[in-house]
Design an enzyme around this catalytic site. Structure first.
Site, PDB file in Angstrom:
ATOM      1  N   LYS A  99       9.086   7.166 -11.279  1.00 36.06           N
ATOM      2  CA  LYS A  99       8.875   7.402  -9.855  1.00 36.06           C
ATOM      3  C   LYS A  99      10.217   7.638  -9.179  1.00 36.06           C
ATOM      4  CE  LYS A  99       6.835   5.458  -5.701  1.00 36.06           C
ATOM      5  NZ  LYS A  99       5.947   4.427  -5.175  1.00 36.06           N
ATOM      6  N   LYS A 145       6.009  11.016 -10.878  1.00 35.44           N
ATOM      7  CA  LYS A 145       5.738  11.186  -9.456  1.00 35.44           C
ATOM      8  C   LYS A 145       7.020  11.436  -8.695  1.00 35.44           C
ATOM      9  CE  LYS A 145       4.202   8.342  -5.663  1.00 35.44           C
ATOM     10  NZ  LYS A 145       3.848   7.026  -5.258  1.00 35.44           N
TER      11      LYS A 145
HETATM   12  C1  PBG Z   1       4.329   2.868  -2.644  1.00 32.88           C
HETATM   13  C2  PBG Z   1       3.626   4.128  -2.927  1.00 32.88           C
HETATM   14  C3  PBG Z   1       4.042   5.357  -2.392  1.00 32.88           C
HETATM   15  C4  PBG Z   1       3.136   6.315  -2.827  1.00 32.88           C
HETATM   16  C5  PBG Z   1       2.191   5.679  -3.634  1.00 32.88           C
HETATM   17  N1  PBG Z   1       2.520   4.305  -3.689  1.00 32.88           N
HETATM   18  C6  PBG Z   1       5.125   5.701  -1.446  1.00 32.88           C
HETATM   19  C7  PBG Z   1       6.463   5.147  -1.563  1.00 32.88           C
HETATM   20  O1  PBG Z   1       6.972   4.844  -2.642  1.00 32.88           O
HETATM   21  O2  PBG Z   1       7.027   4.975  -0.489  1.00 32.88           O
HETATM   22  C8  PBG Z   1       3.283   7.749  -2.455  1.00 32.88           C
HETATM   23  C9  PBG Z   1       2.137   8.622  -2.575  1.00 32.88           C
HETATM   24  C10 PBG Z   1       2.223   9.882  -1.827  1.00 32.88           C
HETATM   25  O3  PBG Z   1       3.225  10.258  -1.199  1.00 32.88           O
HETATM   26  O4  PBG Z   1       1.197  10.564  -1.845  1.00 32.88           O
HETATM   27  N2  PBG Z   1       4.091   1.759  -3.359  1.00 32.88           N
END
Ligand code: PBG
Length: 321
Positions: free
Chosen positions: A190, A245
């Site tokens: 991520k 991601k």
């Molecule tokens: C946070 C989380 C995020 C997303 C999924 N879980 C955002 C972040 O890390 O701030 C992002 C998903 C998206 O942008 O569609 N635990």
């Protein structure tokens, strides 16, 4: 080469990768609210549902051939605090909804995010002390959250917090509490991306986070080897599936992860990617088909399953193809 492109039938015969509704996961936002569905301004056609709206939407998704959802709660500001206490509360409407889903749709795969950001008043995924996100203390909280989610009936736990060592700790806690079947989908690779903006609007963590970022736990977008190392660690610690991601700007990572580890590899077409495509489609600058093309590209890169806000509408297109 053009002999193979002489007609749609020949083109179809030699197509190398295929997208089907079996590959699609629909992210769903839920809130404790009166209205059944409220559209999220920065995510056109994406809604925050209350429980009634959620049940209807799931029924709809199943009709479209989508059998997996990822659930994200949007918590009112008054319930947030520095420790994210509402994440561990029996009152938490997410747990109630999970139980209800389990009763009404026992075969639906429910993917539950493990992270504190919807619940904390500072918007970080972990616990904060002197401006720093604590690793090991956060893991303790994530274990409690994981057990709450599992008890409520989640099929898959999806830690999205990027703390070190949390997959192993969660797996161990599941084993010692006799939850032998709970799957773990690790958000392993991520990245510290700017494409998460509309999601943070949707769960209300944007204003909380202010101008701070998550660079002390999410991966630098410039790094591939580091992402592979994260994936290797999480597989060793007991992840069943791994996720990359965001999606489109990181197709090289998807491809490399699948090639290297050959484990179930998921990709998340995040909120900013969806918003950007929809905005261009709405302006007439791009045709509708770009959404399908973007998901097809994930399959070509090696993804096994895809989280996309467009899952439902793409499923509709696939059914009528
Ligand atoms: C946070 C989380 C995020 C997303 C999924 N879980 C955002 C972040 O890390 O701030 C992002 C998903 C998206 O942008 O569609 N635990």
């Amino acid at each position: 080469m053009r002999r193979l492109r002489q007609s749609k039938s020949v083109i179809n015969l030699v197509q190398e990768s295929h997208l089907s509704t079996n590959d699609l996961i629909q992210p769903l936002f839920l809130a404790d609210q009166k209205d059944e569905a409220i559209e999220i301004p920065s995510l056109p056609s994406v809604y925050r549902f209350n429980e009634t709206g959620l049940m209807k939407e799931i029924e709809n998704l199943l009709k479209h051939g989508i059998n997996a959802v990822a659930l994200f709660p949007s918590i009112e500001t008054g319930l947030k605090d520095s420790k994210g206490s509402y994440a561990f509360s029996e009152e938490n409407f997410l747990y109630k909804s999970l139980m209800k889903i389990k009763q009404e749709f026992p075969d639906l795969v429910t993917i539950a995010d493990v992270a504190l950001d919807p619940y904390t008043d500072h918007g970080h995924d972990g616990l904060l002390k002197d401006g720093k996100v604590l690793n090991d203390e956060t893991i303790e909280a994530l274990i409690t959250q994981s057990l709450c989610l599992t008890e409520a009936g989640a099929t898959v736990l999806a830690p999205s917090d990027m703390m070190d060592g949390r997959i192993g700790a969660i797996r161990q806690a599941l084993e010692s509490n006799n939850f032998k079947e709970t799957l773990i989908l690790s958000y392993a690779a991520k990245f510290c991306s700017k494409f998460y903006g509309p999601f943070r609007d949707a769960v209300g963590s944007k204003s909380q986070l202010g101008n701070q970022d998550k660079s002390s736990y999410q991966i630098n977008p410039a790094n591939l080897n580091e992402a592979l190392e994260e994936v290797a660690l999480d597989i060793n610690e007991g992840a069943d599936m791994v996720m990359v991601k965001p999606g489109m700007p990181y197709l090289d990572v998807v491809s490399k992860v699948k090639d290297t580890f050959k484990v179930p590899t998921f990709v998340y077409q995040v909120s900013g990617e969806y918003a950007m495509l929809i905005a261009a489609i709405q302006k007439g600058w791009l045709p509708n088909e770009v959404m399908l093309e973007s998901l097809q590209s994930f399959k070509r890169a090696g993804a096994d399953a895809i989280l996309s806000y467009a899952s439902k509408s793409i499923a509709q297109e696939l059914l009528h193809e």
